[in-house]
Design a protein around this motif. Structure first.
Motif, short mmCIF file in Angstrom:
data_model
loop_
_atom_site.label_atom_id
_atom_site.label_comp_id
_atom_site.label_asym_id
_atom_site.label_seq_id
_atom_site.Cartn_x
_atom_site.Cartn_y
_atom_site.Cartn_z
N GLY A 1 33.00 30.33 52.89
CA GLY A 1 34.04 29.80 52.02
C GLY A 1 35.42 30.09 52.59
N ALA A 2 36.43 29.62 51.91
CA ALA A 2 37.81 29.74 52.40
C ALA A 2 38.37 31.12 52.13
CB ALA A 2 38.69 28.68 51.75
N PRO A 3 38.95 31.80 53.14
CA PRO A 3 39.69 33.04 52.91
C PRO A 3 40.94 32.75 52.08
CG PRO A 3 39.15 32.76 55.24
CD PRO A 3 38.89 31.46 54.57
N THR B 1 31.05 23.67 60.26
CA THR B 1 32.30 24.33 60.65
C THR B 1 32.15 25.85 60.62
OG1 THR B 1 33.67 22.51 59.82
CG2 THR B 1 34.74 24.64 60.12
N ILE B 2 32.41 26.47 61.77
CA ILE B 2 32.51 27.93 61.90
C ILE B 2 33.77 28.23 62.70
CG2 ILE B 2 31.59 30.00 63.00
CD1 ILE B 2 29.92 29.52 60.72
N VAL B 3 34.73 28.92 62.10
CA VAL B 3 35.96 29.28 62.81
C VAL B 3 36.09 30.79 62.86
CG1 VAL B 3 37.18 27.14 62.25
CG2 VAL B 3 37.29 29.06 60.66
N GLN B 4 36.96 31.26 63.74
CA GLN B 4 37.21 32.69 63.90
C GLN B 4 38.72 32.95 63.88
OE1 GLN B 4 35.31 34.17 67.46
NE2 GLN B 4 33.26 34.00 66.60
N PRO B 5 39.31 33.02 62.70
CA PRO B 5 40.75 33.29 62.62
C PRO B 5 41.09 34.64 63.24
CG PRO B 5 39.87 32.57 60.50
CD PRO B 5 38.70 32.86 61.37
N ASP B 6 42.32 34.79 63.69
CA ASP B 6 42.73 36.06 64.28
C ASP B 6 42.76 37.17 63.24
OD1 ASP B 6 43.18 35.30 67.03
OD2 ASP B 6 44.85 34.10 66.30
N VAL B 7 43.29 36.84 62.06
CA VAL B 7 43.32 37.79 60.94
C VAL B 7 43.06 36.99 59.67
CG1 VAL B 7 44.65 39.53 59.68
CG2 VAL B 7 45.05 39.21 62.13
N LEU B 8 42.32 37.58 58.73
CA LEU B 8 42.09 36.91 57.46
C LEU B 8 41.91 37.94 56.35
CD1 LEU B 8 38.38 36.00 57.09
CD2 LEU B 8 39.24 36.55 59.36
N VAL B 9 42.17 37.49 55.13
CA VAL B 9 41.97 38.34 53.96
C VAL B 9 41.12 37.55 52.96
CG1 VAL B 9 43.06 39.49 52.00
CG2 VAL B 9 44.14 39.58 54.25
N VAL B 10 40.07 38.19 52.47
CA VAL B 10 39.18 37.59 51.49
C VAL B 10 39.22 38.43 50.23
CG1 VAL B 10 36.81 36.87 50.97
CG2 VAL B 10 37.68 36.70 53.32
N CYS B 11 39.55 37.81 49.09
CA CYS B 11 39.66 38.55 47.83
C CYS B 11 38.47 38.32 46.90
CB CYS B 11 40.96 38.18 47.12
SG CYS B 11 42.44 38.65 48.07
N LEU C 1 48.25 44.48 65.00
CA LEU C 1 49.27 45.16 64.20
C LEU C 1 49.46 44.49 62.84
CD1 LEU C 1 51.79 45.93 67.08
CD2 LEU C 1 50.46 47.60 65.78
N ILE C 2 49.28 43.18 62.77
CA ILE C 2 49.31 42.49 61.47
C ILE C 2 48.15 42.98 60.61
CG2 ILE C 2 49.02 40.27 60.30
CD1 ILE C 2 50.42 38.97 62.72
N TYR C 3 46.96 43.02 61.21
CA TYR C 3 45.78 43.51 60.49
C TYR C 3 45.99 44.93 59.99
CZ TYR C 3 41.12 45.49 59.84
OH TYR C 3 40.03 46.16 59.33
N TYR C 4 46.57 45.79 60.81
CA TYR C 4 46.81 47.19 60.46
C TYR C 4 47.73 47.30 59.25
CZ TYR C 4 48.40 52.03 60.91
OH TYR C 4 48.71 53.34 60.67
N GLN C 5 48.78 46.48 59.19
CA GLN C 5 49.71 46.55 58.06
C GLN C 5 49.07 46.02 56.78
OE1 GLN C 5 53.85 45.53 58.50
NE2 GLN C 5 53.82 45.88 60.71
N LEU C 6 48.27 44.95 56.90
CA LEU C 6 47.58 44.43 55.72
C LEU C 6 46.57 45.44 55.20
CD1 LEU C 6 46.95 40.74 56.87
CD2 LEU C 6 48.68 41.53 55.25
N LEU C 7 45.83 46.06 56.12
CA LEU C 7 44.85 47.07 55.74
C LEU C 7 45.53 48.25 55.04
CD1 LEU C 7 41.95 48.21 55.85
CD2 LEU C 7 42.51 49.15 58.11
N GLY C 8 46.69 48.68 55.55
CA GLY C 8 47.42 49.78 54.94
C GLY C 8 47.82 49.47 53.51
N PHE D 1 39.97 41.20 57.54
CA PHE D 1 39.10 41.12 58.72
C PHE D 1 39.95 40.69 59.91
CE2 PHE D 1 36.35 40.35 55.11
CZ PHE D 1 35.20 41.08 55.40
N ASP D 2 39.50 41.05 61.10
CA ASP D 2 40.13 40.51 62.30
C ASP D 2 39.08 39.86 63.18
OD1 ASP D 2 38.83 42.78 63.15
OD2 ASP D 2 40.55 43.71 64.10
#
Length: 295
Positions: free
Chosen positions: A200-202, A178-188, A145-152, A164-165
């Motif tokens: 690189g860093a989100p 280092t490879i991580v998998q955040p629950d939600v991220l935004v890359v600009c 639901l966080i991802y959905y609101q950011l996407l909107g 991304f989720d």
């Protein structure tokens, strides 16, 4: 310290057998046997090492009613009681494997990560593997639901930012350690987005905390994200119904919100707000089933 006392602390703090083994020096297989109940009388030297681990990592005698107290004591990874204490339940599943690829010597690389059996849930941080617990239904709904609101917001306002989720691989330091998998991220910066992963860093990272990954999200990954150049980091505490927001590019301080609040997104100067009251209303039935619904 007795095995029973250690077992209780392990459950309260959500330590995995892998983490205990890595930090105590006790072989992973031995730790599994001790906390699995198949070894009732370990050697004295093993008991000593485990006792030292729990005394060092649990801040025995200290509890914190909120994240603020723990953070101000410079122990954000310490036990956080909140309204409903962070304790492992039967529904909190953990990954456990004897695969030798999981032996943590700090020398693992992306090549080792990509060679793991399909379906293995781990993250690679500074050359070490960290097991990932299977997410709960509340965890999945909150992050979705966080991802959905950011996407909107992005769809309505345009721009280069892309949300991304999980599971999305993030090669955080642009190295092979280092490879991580955040629950939600935004890359600009779209140059960071490749077909295989983010390199690189989100700009924004959101982690939804589970009891078994509390230490990783609030301490280990917290430091990694800050050092790597993540601009904003949200730690979501579902059981406490709280959100802790760090805007690293502005301050080392944080702001704590609840599931009754609209949380402004700092990377967009607050033009976007994630409505957690709306999120809670969507998943309230799950809290009611667990007996943790708020009034």
């Amino acid at each position: 310290m007795t095995i029973s006392e250690m077992q209780s602390l392990k459950q309260e703090y959500g330590f995995s057998c892998r983490f205990i083994a890595d930090e105590s020096g006790v072989p992973f297989g031995t730790v599994q046997k001790i906390f699995g109940g198949s070894t009732a009388s370990p050697r004295q030297v093993t008991l000593k090492s485990l006792t030292e681990f729990f005394e060092k990592n649990t801040s025995i005698g200290k509890t914190y009613k909120n994240y603020s107290d723990a953070y101000q004591m410079n122990e954000p990874e310490a036990h956080y009681t909140g309204t409903s204490a962070y304790k492992i339940t039967d529904d909190d599943r953990k990954l456990a494997t004897d695969d030798q690829k999981h032996q943590n010597d700090g020398g693992k690389t992306i090549k080792d990560y990509l060679s793991l059996p399909e379906g293995t849930r781990v993250e690679l941080i500074d050359g070490k593997f960290y097991d990932m617990a299977a997410p709960t239904t509340i965890h999945q709904h909150v992050s979705g639901l966080i991802y959905y609101q950011l996407l909107g917001f992005i769809d309505s306002n345009g721009g280069d930012c892309v949300p991304f989720d999980a599971p999305t691989d993030v090669q955080l330091d642009c190295d092979d350690k280092t490879i991580v998998q955040p629950d939600v991220l935004v890359v600009c910066d779209r140059d960071k987005i490749t077909e295989a992963r983010i390199v690189g860093a989100p700009d924004l990272v959101v982690e939804v905390v589970s009891p078994s990954n509390w230490n990783i999200d609030t301490f280990i990954k917290f430091k990694k994200y800050k050092k790597a150049g993540v601009r904003e980091y949200w730690i979501i505490l579902p059981r406490q119904q709280k959100i802790v927001v760090f805007c690293f590019e502005k301050s080392d301080d944080f702001v704590e919100y609840t599931f009754n609040d609209k949380v402004p997104v700092g990377i967009w100067e607050g033009k976007c707000e994630v409505d957690f009251k709306r999120i809670y209303e969507n998943i309230k039935f799950l809290y009611e089933k667990s007996g943790n619904a708020s009034n």
